[in-house]
Scaffold this motif. Sequence first.
Motif, PDB file in Angstrom:
ATOM      1  N   ASN A 232      -5.565  -5.084  -3.171  1.00 41.15           N
ATOM      2  CA  ASN A 232      -5.328  -6.477  -2.804  1.00 41.15           C
ATOM      3  C   ASN A 232      -3.887  -6.891  -3.066  1.00 41.15           C
ATOM      4  OD1 ASN A 232      -8.023  -7.412  -1.932  1.00 41.15           O
ATOM      5  ND2 ASN A 232      -8.621  -6.920  -4.027  1.00 41.15           N
ATOM      6  N   GLN A 233      -2.965  -6.068  -2.628  1.00 40.16           N
ATOM      7  CA  GLN A 233      -1.538  -6.362  -2.720  1.00 40.16           C
ATOM      8  C   GLN A 233      -0.823  -5.570  -1.640  1.00 40.16           C
ATOM      9  OE1 GLN A 233       0.456  -4.531  -6.239  1.00 40.16           O
ATOM     10  NE2 GLN A 233      -1.558  -3.666  -6.705  1.00 40.16           N
ATOM     11  N   GLY A 234       0.447  -5.928  -1.388  1.00 39.53           N
ATOM     12  CA  GLY A 234       1.216  -5.221  -0.372  1.00 39.53           C
ATOM     13  C   GLY A 234       0.672  -5.397   1.027  1.00 39.53           C
ATOM     14  N   ASN A 235      -0.014  -6.532   1.278  1.00 37.29           N
ATOM     15  CA  ASN A 235      -0.589  -6.785   2.593  1.00 37.29           C
ATOM     16  C   ASN A 235       0.482  -7.189   3.597  1.00 37.29           C
ATOM     17  OD1 ASN A 235      -3.615  -6.574   2.287  1.00 37.29           O
ATOM     18  ND2 ASN A 235      -3.198  -8.035   0.647  1.00 37.29           N
ATOM     19  N   SER A 236       0.106  -7.175   4.865  1.00 36.00           N
ATOM     20  CA  SER A 236       0.995  -7.593   5.939  1.00 36.00           C
ATOM     21  C   SER A 236       0.285  -8.622   6.807  1.00 36.00           C
ATOM     22  CB  SER A 236       1.415  -6.387   6.796  1.00 36.00           C
ATOM     23  OG  SER A 236       0.274  -5.766   7.383  1.00 36.00           O
ATOM     24  N   GLY A 237       1.086  -9.345   7.594  1.00 29.83           N
ATOM     25  CA  GLY A 237       0.528 -10.299   8.544  1.00 29.83           C
ATOM     26  C   GLY A 237      -0.252 -11.409   7.867  1.00 29.83           C
ATOM     27  N   ALA A 238      -1.407 -11.737   8.448  1.00 29.36           N
ATOM     28  CA  ALA A 238      -2.200 -12.865   7.978  1.00 29.36           C
ATOM     29  C   ALA A 238      -2.792 -12.643   6.598  1.00 29.36           C
ATOM     30  CB  ALA A 238      -3.328 -13.150   8.975  1.00 29.36           C
ATOM     31  N   PHE A 239      -2.753 -11.418   6.089  1.00 30.46           N
ATOM     32  CA  PHE A 239      -3.414 -11.113   4.827  1.00 30.46           C
ATOM     33  C   PHE A 239      -2.478 -11.167   3.623  1.00 30.46           C
ATOM     34  CE2 PHE A 239      -5.923  -9.113   8.175  1.00 30.46           C
ATOM     35  CZ  PHE A 239      -7.190  -9.602   7.881  1.00 30.46           C
TER      36      PHE A 239
ATOM     37  N   LEU B  49     -10.165   2.286  -2.501  1.00 27.30           N
ATOM     38  CA  LEU B  49      -9.904   2.141  -1.078  1.00 27.30           C
ATOM     39  C   LEU B  49      -8.626   1.330  -0.857  1.00 27.30           C
ATOM     40  CD1 LEU B  49     -13.527   1.120   0.003  1.00 27.30           C
ATOM     41  CD2 LEU B  49     -12.509   3.404   0.165  1.00 27.30           C
ATOM     42  N   ALA B  50      -7.898   1.669   0.215  1.00 29.37           N
ATOM     43  CA  ALA B  50      -6.701   0.918   0.607  1.00 29.37           C
ATOM     44  C   ALA B  50      -6.568   0.953   2.114  1.00 29.37           C
ATOM     45  CB  ALA B  50      -5.451   1.498  -0.057  1.00 29.37           C
ATOM     46  N   PHE B  51      -5.898  -0.065   2.661  1.00 32.95           N
ATOM     47  CA  PHE B  51      -5.617  -0.107   4.087  1.00 32.95           C
ATOM     48  C   PHE B  51      -4.284   0.581   4.369  1.00 32.95           C
ATOM     49  CE2 PHE B  51      -8.085  -4.081   3.301  1.00 32.95           C
ATOM     50  CZ  PHE B  51      -9.234  -3.699   3.972  1.00 32.95           C
ATOM     51  N   GLN B  52      -4.191   1.243   5.509  1.00 35.12           N
ATOM     52  CA  GLN B  52      -2.953   1.928   5.861  1.00 35.12           C
ATOM     53  C   GLN B  52      -1.796   0.960   6.049  1.00 35.12           C
ATOM     54  OE1 GLN B  52      -3.282   5.343   8.667  1.00 35.12           O
ATOM     55  NE2 GLN B  52      -5.428   4.702   8.859  1.00 35.12           N
ATOM     56  N   SER B  53      -2.083  -0.303   6.331  1.00 37.29           N
ATOM     57  CA  SER B  53      -1.044  -1.311   6.558  1.00 37.29           C
ATOM     58  C   SER B  53      -0.466  -1.845   5.252  1.00 37.29           C
ATOM     59  CB  SER B  53      -1.619  -2.477   7.368  1.00 37.29           C
ATOM     60  OG  SER B  53      -2.763  -3.029   6.732  1.00 37.29           O
ATOM     61  N   GLN B  54      -1.034  -1.461   4.097  1.00 33.99           N
ATOM     62  CA  GLN B  54      -0.548  -1.960   2.817  1.00 33.99           C
ATOM     63  C   GLN B  54       0.580  -1.087   2.276  1.00 33.99           C
ATOM     64  OE1 GLN B  54      -4.522  -2.020   1.010  1.00 33.99           O
ATOM     65  NE2 GLN B  54      -4.360  -4.237   0.779  1.00 33.99           N
ATOM     66  N   ALA B  55       1.399  -1.680   1.395  1.00 33.25           N
ATOM     67  CA  ALA B  55       2.573  -0.999   0.852  1.00 33.25           C
ATOM     68  C   ALA B  55       2.359  -0.644  -0.615  1.00 33.25           C
ATOM     69  CB  ALA B  55       3.807  -1.885   0.987  1.00 33.25           C
TER      70      ALA B  55
ATOM     71  N   VAL C 235       7.820  -5.190  -1.372  1.00 29.64           N
ATOM     72  CA  VAL C 235       9.268  -5.136  -1.546  1.00 29.64           C
ATOM     73  C   VAL C 235       9.771  -3.880  -0.863  1.00 29.64           C
ATOM     74  CG1 VAL C 235       9.230  -6.417  -3.712  1.00 29.64           C
ATOM     75  CG2 VAL C 235       9.098  -3.936  -3.764  1.00 29.64           C
ATOM     76  N   SER C 236      11.061  -3.855  -0.556  1.00 26.60           N
ATOM     77  CA  SER C 236      11.607  -2.721   0.178  1.00 26.60           C
ATOM     78  C   SER C 236      11.478  -1.461  -0.643  1.00 26.60           C
ATOM     79  CB  SER C 236      13.079  -2.964   0.514  1.00 26.60           C
ATOM     80  OG  SER C 236      13.831  -3.156  -0.668  1.00 26.60           O
ATOM     81  N   GLY C 237      11.039  -0.394   0.007  1.00 21.64           N
ATOM     82  CA  GLY C 237      10.869   0.891  -0.642  1.00 21.64           C
ATOM     83  C   GLY C 237      10.758   1.962   0.406  1.00 21.64           C
ATOM     84  N   PRO C 238      10.727   3.223   0.009  1.00 19.83           N
ATOM     85  CA  PRO C 238      10.751   4.318   0.973  1.00 19.83           C
ATOM     86  C   PRO C 238       9.476   4.501   1.764  1.00 19.83           C
ATOM     87  CG  PRO C 238      10.510   5.163  -1.258  1.00 19.83           C
ATOM     88  CD  PRO C 238      10.747   3.695  -1.379  1.00 19.83           C
ATOM     89  N   THR C 239       8.348   3.995   1.262  1.00 21.73           N
ATOM     90  CA  THR C 239       7.082   4.351   1.913  1.00 21.73           C
ATOM     91  C   THR C 239       6.075   3.242   1.820  1.00 21.73           C
ATOM     92  OG1 THR C 239       6.148   5.278  -0.101  1.00 21.73           O
ATOM     93  CG2 THR C 239       7.355   6.785   1.309  1.00 21.73           C
ATOM     94  N   GLY C 240       5.052   3.335   2.664  1.00 25.01           N
ATOM     95  CA  GLY C 240       3.809   2.587   2.509  1.00 25.01           C
ATOM     96  C   GLY C 240       2.752   3.566   2.073  1.00 25.01           C
ATOM     97  N   PRO C 241       1.456   3.174   2.103  1.00 20.85           N
ATOM     98  CA  PRO C 241       0.416   4.078   1.635  1.00 20.85           C
ATOM     99  C   PRO C 241       0.333   5.373   2.423  1.00 20.85           C
ATOM    100  CG  PRO C 241      -0.452   1.871   2.039  1.00 20.85           C
ATOM    101  CD  PRO C 241       0.944   1.897   2.532  1.00 20.85           C
ATOM    102  N   SER C 242       0.795   5.340   3.685  1.00 18.96           N
ATOM    103  CA  SER C 242       0.637   6.525   4.520  1.00 18.96           C
ATOM    104  C   SER C 242       1.925   7.319   4.684  1.00 18.96           C
ATOM    105  CB  SER C 242       0.118   6.107   5.897  1.00 18.96           C
ATOM    106  OG  SER C 242      -1.116   5.472   5.784  1.00 18.96           O
ATOM    107  N   GLY C 243       2.930   6.995   3.878  1.00 17.68           N
ATOM    108  CA  GLY C 243       4.155   7.766   3.945  1.00 17.68           C
ATOM    109  C   GLY C 243       5.117   7.247   4.987  1.00 17.68           C
ATOM    110  N   PRO C 244       6.306   7.823   5.068  1.00 17.64           N
ATOM    111  CA  PRO C 244       7.353   7.300   5.934  1.00 17.64           C
ATOM    112  C   PRO C 244       7.042   7.429   7.413  1.00 17.64           C
ATOM    113  CG  PRO C 244       8.007   9.385   4.944  1.00 17.64           C
ATOM    114  CD  PRO C 244       6.740   8.968   4.281  1.00 17.64           C
ATOM    115  N   THR C 245       6.187   8.331   7.802  1.00 18.94           N
ATOM    116  CA  THR C 245       5.916   8.506   9.229  1.00 18.94           C
ATOM    117  C   THR C 245       4.468   8.217   9.576  1.00 18.94           C
ATOM    118  OG1 THR C 245       5.443  10.864   8.894  1.00 18.94           O
ATOM    119  CG2 THR C 245       7.695  10.261   9.438  1.00 18.94           C
ATOM    120  N   GLY C 246       3.690   7.725   8.599  1.00 19.06           N
ATOM    121  CA  GLY C 246       2.299   7.394   8.878  1.00 19.06           C
ATOM    122  C   GLY C 246       1.409   8.613   8.826  1.00 19.06           C
ATOM    123  N   PRO C 247       0.117   8.398   9.047  1.00 19.25           N
ATOM    124  CA  PRO C 247      -0.830   9.500   8.951  1.00 19.25           C
ATOM    125  C   PRO C 247      -0.674  10.484  10.092  1.00 19.25           C
ATOM    126  CG  PRO C 247      -1.909   7.517   9.733  1.00 19.25           C
ATOM    127  CD  PRO C 247      -0.516   7.126   9.362  1.00 19.25           C
TER     128      PRO C 247
END
Length: 348
Positions: A165-172, A199-205, A216-228
């Motif tokens: 429940n952190q690092g959300n994007s958009g409406a969340f 559990l985590a959403f791929q859109s979270q950081a 905050v700015s950082g090298p990756t989100g949960p799925s890494g720099p290029t996504g799953p």
Amino acid sequence: MPLEDYGVLVGRAVGQHRESGVDSPHFQIHVVDDGGHDFRIAVNVMSQQSPSELLYLVDDHFSHPVLDQLPASGWTSLASRPGGGGLDFIRGNLFDHTRMRLLPPDASGPDNDLSDLLGLYVSRAVDDPEARLFVFGERWGPEASVADKVFGFRPGNGVHDIHMNQGNSGAFTGDDGVWQDGGLLLRFPGQDQWVGIFLAFQSQAWHTDDTTGHTVSGPTGPSGPTGPTGPTGPTEAPPRVRIVAALVNPNGPAPERETVTLVNASSEPVDLTGWQLADRLKHPAPVLVGTDAATLQAGEARLVMLTGEAALGNGGGTITLLDGEGLKVDGVSYTKAQAAREGWTIVF
């Protein structure tokens, strides 16, 4: 704003229901606490934001100092702060998030989707009268005039947001906060086993503000720099520098000379200028002291003596490694039992 009523529910699983063919499917669990109160646990198995598949991690031998803070039964509201008994996937060092993998919400065939996975553990808990669920999330209800829409009990009552429940994007982003992540812990006393499901959403950081929980700015989100990359899951590489050991309870009286051992697991040198170690209360200690060489060579290990305010309590705690920009590089946890042996180094 953060979750309104964050806490943990303790009770026995007595039923389950999987949803499919709806816009926002959940895996529903019927839990009854020791006082006979009914709760519905609504666990997301699909994201409303693209990509829809959730990241998950199951630890069949979960061990963490948070276990020593759990209540005995019923619903307990928790303060969203360090040491308040809540979960924080980033600051609490519950697990290595690079081990998380992807599962679809519902797929034909057995044992190949997130609902199947949850059903495996919940069914085991339903069949074991001694098993208990510890559900972290946000409570709704009780709704005196409303019957539960899934299990039919009254009053309507339950817990949801059983995920990061952190690092959300958009409406969340309005749900962001620290020390308020959701999760499922299952206790099987007969086997002396704890299971953790996260559990985590791929859109979270995975880099968030220590106050707001916003990205905050950082090298990756949960799925890494290029996504799953598909069913194999995240592409993010493990941290270059790892915490591999700590002397938490040195011989002799306080003040003790506590140490943390780091190793550069990568193939390239790493500049440690400005890096810090932090204890469970975020008290910092510099990695470089005095004439220490700033560069940690590939494969090199270094023993860091903790100085300043940082202290590793013998009652269990966490150790977090932060880079020069204050971003988390690695983190570990240790329990009271691990720290009990004076003079022994804990190996992670």
